[in-house]
Design a protein around this motif. Structure first.
Motif, PDB file in Angstrom:
ATOM      1  N   VAL A 340       0.857  -1.186   0.000  1.00 40.00           N
ATOM      2  CA  VAL A 340       0.000   0.000   0.000  1.00 40.00           C
ATOM      3  C   VAL A 340       0.891   1.233   0.000  1.00 40.00           C
ATOM      4  CG1 VAL A 340      -1.818   1.256   1.224  1.00 40.00           C
ATOM      5  CG2 VAL A 340      -1.770  -1.254   1.281  1.00 40.00           C
ATOM      6  N   ARG A 341       0.559   2.195  -0.853  1.00 37.84           N
ATOM      7  CA  ARG A 341       1.354   3.417  -1.005  1.00 37.84           C
ATOM      8  C   ARG A 341       1.596   4.114   0.334  1.00 37.84           C
ATOM      9  NH1 ARG A 341      -1.050   7.054  -5.516  1.00 37.84           N
ATOM     10  NH2 ARG A 341      -2.907   6.686  -4.234  1.00 37.84           N
ATOM     11  N   ASN A 342       2.821   4.544   0.527  1.00 39.98           N
ATOM     12  CA  ASN A 342       3.251   5.255   1.732  1.00 39.98           C
ATOM     13  C   ASN A 342       3.720   6.646   1.297  1.00 39.98           C
ATOM     14  OD1 ASN A 342       4.633   6.280   3.941  1.00 39.98           O
ATOM     15  ND2 ASN A 342       5.953   4.493   4.222  1.00 39.98           N
ATOM     16  N   PRO A 343       2.933   7.695   1.525  1.00 41.22           N
ATOM     17  CA  PRO A 343       3.266   9.025   0.999  1.00 41.22           C
ATOM     18  C   PRO A 343       4.633   9.542   1.420  1.00 41.22           C
ATOM     19  CG  PRO A 343       1.012   8.991   1.796  1.00 41.22           C
ATOM     20  CD  PRO A 343       1.630   7.693   2.211  1.00 41.22           C
ATOM     21  N   THR A 344       5.083   9.185   2.605  1.00 42.60           N
ATOM     22  CA  THR A 344       6.390   9.668   3.058  1.00 42.60           C
ATOM     23  C   THR A 344       7.531   8.821   2.538  1.00 42.60           C
ATOM     24  OG1 THR A 344       6.436   8.325   5.083  1.00 42.60           O
ATOM     25  CG2 THR A 344       5.308  10.468   5.193  1.00 42.60           C
ATOM     26  N   GLY A 345       7.250   7.549   2.203  1.00 42.11           N
ATOM     27  CA  GLY A 345       8.306   6.629   1.815  1.00 42.11           C
ATOM     28  C   GLY A 345       9.122   6.128   2.984  1.00 42.11           C
ATOM     29  N   ILE A 346       8.844   6.615   4.178  1.00 43.13           N
ATOM     30  CA  ILE A 346       9.628   6.282   5.364  1.00 43.13           C
ATOM     31  C   ILE A 346       8.947   5.161   6.135  1.00 43.13           C
ATOM     32  CG2 ILE A 346      10.478   7.168   7.582  1.00 43.13           C
ATOM     33  CD1 ILE A 346      10.629   9.928   6.309  1.00 43.13           C
TER      34      ILE A 346
END
Length: 374
Positions: A340-346
């Motif tokens: 699932v997409r993680n907007p921060t990438g962190i």
């Protein structure tokens, strides 16, 4: 953290939620929890899930999202009907492994890849012995050795997970279907030199244990940077006695190496070991965990892609570098992962996140995949 009050509270929540949904709660011999459709008996089930433990100062989604999404998707699939086998949600034990260096404990126990006596004898930095904490959950060396007897009940495994990176953000796409997991190894190193006075010990004769440790840290960065697709991390380092005016007589460090292929991983790992050994200091390397990586089941990946299309979602293929229960299980049964997409990438950080919309999309796709045709 695993084997502590936080994970215990999460496990209590899982038990209560399973009961509220009319699912039967089963604890396997390794203390993994399973919420299984009533009437499944001892036969095989199709499972979804992840883990409930986290890391120090971790985020809210890694692991927990897969368990919550699994419960939501199983409930939706049951309402839709037509699943080829009974459904279940798994909450696996100690996937992260930072306390005892026993990552993916629950799945490795199920697949017979765990040395029960050695792992249960490990201690955490506070001196707690894993054997004692595990016994409180009914886990012993004997039960751990018996855990593979439960494995035939798991017909397949799909794990929903927040993305640990920004590939879905950059596409953009809400969901990703994992193609494979990278090979990885975790090591613990102890370097023993000689403690001395910081003012009176001549530089030429010192046996400073921290110097070769520092060379190992630099080698990890340089060698992994030169190897396409490889990553290497020294996330823990200490010097003893730990005094400002003493030459360190002992140093300890961790090493985490990952690469798409085992040969590349070996080149980085061997180079770091050689850098640590170069100063003539006594060096002891201990392998904590090793995983050759995996390729996920083509039929499950196809089912996830088909379900995404049916739900009007764009799902891309991507390779993954983190360790997951799905990666261990994939060597023994059909397994897959949906990111699932993680907007921060962190990830492994409180900034880890996912939108409610994307999480619900993952639940819908997972539910549709669970009721795929026989």
């Amino acid at each position: 953290m695993a084997w502590g009050p936080g994970e215990d509270a999460a496990r209590d929540w899982f038990r209560a939620t399973a009961a509220a949904l009319g699912l039967e709660l089963v604890q396997d011999p390794a203390a993994n929890l399973w919420a299984i459709e009533a009437g499944a008996g001892d036969g095989p089930f199709d499972a979804v899930g992840s883990h409930l433990d986290s890391v120090a100062d971790g985020g809210a989604y890694d692991g927990a999202l897969g368990v919550v999404a699994g419960l939501a998707a199983v409930e939706a699939a049951r309402r839709a009907g037509g699943a080829p086998r009974p459904l279940a949600v798994g909450a696996m034990v100690d996937e992260e492994g930072p306390r005892f260096g026993a990552a993916i404990f629950g799945s490795r126990a199920l697949t017979g890849e765990l040395d029960a006596e050695e792992v249960l004898a490990r201690t955490d930095p506070e001196g707690c012995v894993l054997r004692d904490l595990a016994a409180a959950r009914g886990v012993t060396a004997e039960t751990t050795r018996a855990a593979p007897g439960f494995l035939p009940r798991i017909g397949s495994w799909i794990e929903v997970h927040v993305e640990q990176g920004r590939r879905l953000v950059d596409v953009p796409a809400a969901l990703g279907v994992a193609t494979s997991l990278a090979a990885r190894e975790r090591w613990r190193c102890t370097l023993r030199g000689e403690s001395d006075h910081a003012g009176t010990a001549a530089m030429a004769g010192r046996r400073d244990a921290l110097v070769p440790a520092a060379r190992a840290v630099l080698a990890a960065h340089e060698l992994a940077s030169a190897e396409p697709g490889a990553v290497a991390t020294v996330g823990r380092i200490s010097a003893l006695p730990g005094s400002t005016n003493q030459v360190p007589g002992e140093a300890r460090l961790s090493l985490d190496v990952r690469a798409p292929e085992e040969a590349a991983l070996a080149r980085v790992r061997d180079g770091v070991h050689a850098a640590a050994n170069a100063e003539g200091i006594e060096t002891e390397w201990q392998l904590e965990t090793a995983d050759p990586g995996c390729v996920f089941a083509a039929e499950l990946r196809s089912a996830l892609h088909a379900a995404a299309r049916a739900e009007g979602q764009a799902a891309i293929d991507l390779a993954a570098y983190a360790g997951h229960d799905a990666g261990v299980l994939a060597r023994h049964l059909p397994a897959a992962m949906l990111f699932v997409r993680n907007p921060t990438g962190i990830s492994h950080n409180p900034a880890e996140s996912a939108s409610e919309e994307d999480c619900l999309a993952a639940c819908a796709v997972l539910a549709r995949a669970l009721v795929r045709a026989r």
